[in-house]
Design a protein around this motif. Structure first.
Motif, PDB file in Angstrom:
ATOM      1  N   PRO A 175      -3.751  23.268  13.115  1.00  0.00           N
ATOM      2  CA  PRO A 175      -4.036  21.926  12.586  1.00  0.00           C
ATOM      3  C   PRO A 175      -3.838  20.794  13.595  1.00  0.00           C
ATOM      4  CG  PRO A 175      -2.013  22.782  11.628  1.00  0.00           C
ATOM      5  CD  PRO A 175      -2.626  23.889  12.417  1.00  0.00           C
ATOM      6  N   ALA A 176      -2.824  20.876  14.436  1.00  0.00           N
ATOM      7  CA  ALA A 176      -2.570  19.793  15.395  1.00  0.00           C
ATOM      8  C   ALA A 176      -3.718  19.675  16.398  1.00  0.00           C
ATOM      9  CB  ALA A 176      -1.251  20.021  16.113  1.00  0.00           C
ATOM     10  N   LEU A 177      -4.189  20.793  16.899  1.00  0.00           N
ATOM     11  CA  LEU A 177      -5.287  20.786  17.869  1.00  0.00           C
ATOM     12  C   LEU A 177      -6.591  20.334  17.215  1.00  0.00           C
ATOM     13  CD1 LEU A 177      -6.146  21.299  20.746  1.00  0.00           C
ATOM     14  CD2 LEU A 177      -6.414  23.710  20.192  1.00  0.00           C
ATOM     15  N   ALA A 178      -6.862  20.814  16.002  1.00  0.00           N
ATOM     16  CA  ALA A 178      -8.083  20.419  15.293  1.00  0.00           C
ATOM     17  C   ALA A 178      -8.085  18.918  14.995  1.00  0.00           C
ATOM     18  CB  ALA A 178      -8.234  21.220  14.002  1.00  0.00           C
ATOM     19  N   CYS A 179      -6.937  18.367  14.596  1.00  0.00           N
ATOM     20  CA  CYS A 179      -6.845  16.925  14.325  1.00  0.00           C
ATOM     21  C   CYS A 179      -7.014  16.121  15.606  1.00  0.00           C
ATOM     22  CB  CYS A 179      -5.515  16.590  13.655  1.00  0.00           C
ATOM     23  SG  CYS A 179      -5.410  17.158  11.949  1.00  0.00           S
ATOM     24  N   PRO A 223       0.825  -1.195   0.000  1.00  0.00           N
ATOM     25  CA  PRO A 223       0.000   0.000   0.000  1.00  0.00           C
ATOM     26  C   PRO A 223       0.868   1.257   0.000  1.00  0.00           C
ATOM     27  CG  PRO A 223      -0.237  -1.215   2.074  1.00  0.00           C
ATOM     28  CD  PRO A 223       0.634  -2.025   1.167  1.00  0.00           C
ATOM     29  N   ALA A 224       0.355   2.322  -0.598  1.00  0.00           N
ATOM     30  CA  ALA A 224       1.114   3.559  -0.719  1.00  0.00           C
ATOM     31  C   ALA A 224       1.362   4.202   0.643  1.00  0.00           C
ATOM     32  CB  ALA A 224       0.376   4.530  -1.633  1.00  0.00           C
ATOM     33  N   SER A 225       0.472   3.970   1.610  1.00  0.00           N
ATOM     34  CA  SER A 225       0.607   4.588   2.909  1.00  0.00           C
ATOM     35  C   SER A 225       0.081   3.650   3.976  1.00  0.00           C
ATOM     36  CB  SER A 225      -0.183   5.896   2.940  1.00  0.00           C
ATOM     37  OG  SER A 225      -0.199   6.429   4.248  1.00  0.00           O
ATOM     38  N   LEU A 226       0.615   3.758   5.161  1.00  0.00           N
ATOM     39  CA  LEU A 226       0.127   2.962   6.279  1.00  0.00           C
ATOM     40  C   LEU A 226      -1.060   3.628   6.954  1.00  0.00           C
ATOM     41  CD1 LEU A 226       3.547   1.961   7.869  1.00  0.00           C
ATOM     42  CD2 LEU A 226       2.081   0.594   6.387  1.00  0.00           C
ATOM     43  N   TYR A 227      -1.381   4.847   6.552  1.00  0.00           N
ATOM     44  CA  TYR A 227      -2.444   5.616   7.172  1.00  0.00           C
ATOM     45  C   TYR A 227      -3.601   5.787   6.201  1.00  0.00           C
ATOM     46  CZ  TYR A 227       1.455   6.820  10.188  1.00  0.00           C
ATOM     47  OH  TYR A 227       2.533   6.760  11.013  1.00  0.00           O
ATOM     48  N   ALA A 228      -4.819   5.652   6.693  1.00  0.00           N
ATOM     49  CA  ALA A 228      -5.980   5.965   5.870  1.00  0.00           C
ATOM     50  C   ALA A 228      -6.004   7.478   5.693  1.00  0.00           C
ATOM     51  CB  ALA A 228      -7.256   5.491   6.552  1.00  0.00           C
ATOM     52  N   LEU A 286      -7.292  20.947   6.025  1.00  0.00           N
ATOM     53  CA  LEU A 286      -6.805  20.264   7.215  1.00  0.00           C
ATOM     54  C   LEU A 286      -6.467  18.830   6.835  1.00  0.00           C
ATOM     55  CD1 LEU A 286      -6.355  20.324  10.315  1.00  0.00           C
ATOM     56  CD2 LEU A 286      -8.725  19.551  10.550  1.00  0.00           C
ATOM     57  N   ASN A 287      -5.206  18.466   6.998  1.00  0.00           N
ATOM     58  CA  ASN A 287      -4.737  17.098   6.760  1.00  0.00           C
ATOM     59  C   ASN A 287      -4.309  16.524   8.103  1.00  0.00           C
ATOM     60  OD1 ASN A 287      -4.905  17.298   3.870  1.00  0.00           O
ATOM     61  ND2 ASN A 287      -3.121  18.630   3.991  1.00  0.00           N
ATOM     62  N   CYS A 288      -4.812  15.329   8.415  1.00  0.00           N
ATOM     63  CA  CYS A 288      -4.519  14.752   9.734  1.00  0.00           C
ATOM     64  C   CYS A 288      -3.685  13.475   9.695  1.00  0.00           C
ATOM     65  CB  CYS A 288      -5.816  14.497  10.485  1.00  0.00           C
ATOM     66  SG  CYS A 288      -6.686  16.024  10.920  1.00  0.00           S
ATOM     67  N   ALA A 289      -3.426  12.914   8.541  1.00  0.00           N
ATOM     68  CA  ALA A 289      -2.642  11.673   8.496  1.00  0.00           C
ATOM     69  C   ALA A 289      -1.590  11.763   7.416  1.00  0.00           C
ATOM     70  CB  ALA A 289      -3.556  10.473   8.249  1.00  0.00           C
ATOM     71  N   PRO A 290      -0.372  11.445   7.704  1.00  0.00           N
ATOM     72  CA  PRO A 290       0.143  10.909   8.958  1.00  0.00           C
ATOM     73  C   PRO A 290       0.403  11.972  10.018  1.00  0.00           C
ATOM     74  CG  PRO A 290       1.917  11.003   7.372  1.00  0.00           C
ATOM     75  CD  PRO A 290       0.655  11.436   6.661  1.00  0.00           C
TER      76      PRO A 290
END
Length: 145
Positions: A77-81, A34-39, A64-68
């Motif tokens: 962004p860190a708090l929102a995620c 898989p391209a990434s370990l994160y969904a 907002l991107n939360c993964a990885p």
């Protein structure tokens, strides 16, 4: 001599018929990892003045991107995620209760939307607040932009 040629031709055709499918794609490398370990978890959040998202132009929009890791144009962004993870991705919980804050009863509707993917699942959310004070009274950082 004719029998030897016939046997050689038969053996060659049989070998080609039996072994032919084993060449090329059948012997290709194993399936790619898989391209990434994160969904994927990426959202576009918008805010605008009006009754519904269908009739309003977005006044502000952030990504907002939360993964990885947390990133994007969201101011925190860190708090929102972290809030999204704690709520299990339930945006209705994060739009939250506005109790505890006093706001005017002025009706100047504000619409917030969230569209994208949360942990690999499609997300589409819309909420209309009576005014910007009520929107800002929500405890979440997610819609504070």
């Amino acid at each position: 001599m004719r029998n030897t040629a016939r046997w050689a031709a038969t053996l060659g055709l049989t070998a080609a018929a039996v072994c032919g499918p084993l060449t090329g794609s059948a012997l290709a490398a194993p399936a790619a990892a898989p391209a990434s370990l994160y969904a994927p978890s990426a959202l576009v959040l918008t805010m605008g003045h009006g009754e519904s998202a269908a009739t309003v132009n977005a006044a502000r929009a952030v990504t907002l991107n939360c993964a990885p890791g947390a990133s994007g144009t969201h101011p925190a962004p860190a708090l929102a995620c972290a809030e999204l993870r704690a709520a299990g991705g339930d945006l209705e919980l994060l739009a939250g209760s506005t109790s505890g804050r006093v706001c005017t009863k002025q009706y100047d509707p504000v619409v917030v939307t969230a569209d994208g993917v949360w942990q690999g699942k499609r997300v589409s959310f819309e909420r209309t607040f009576a005014n910007e004070c009520v929107k800002n009274a929500a405890v979440s950082t997610l819609f504070a932009f």
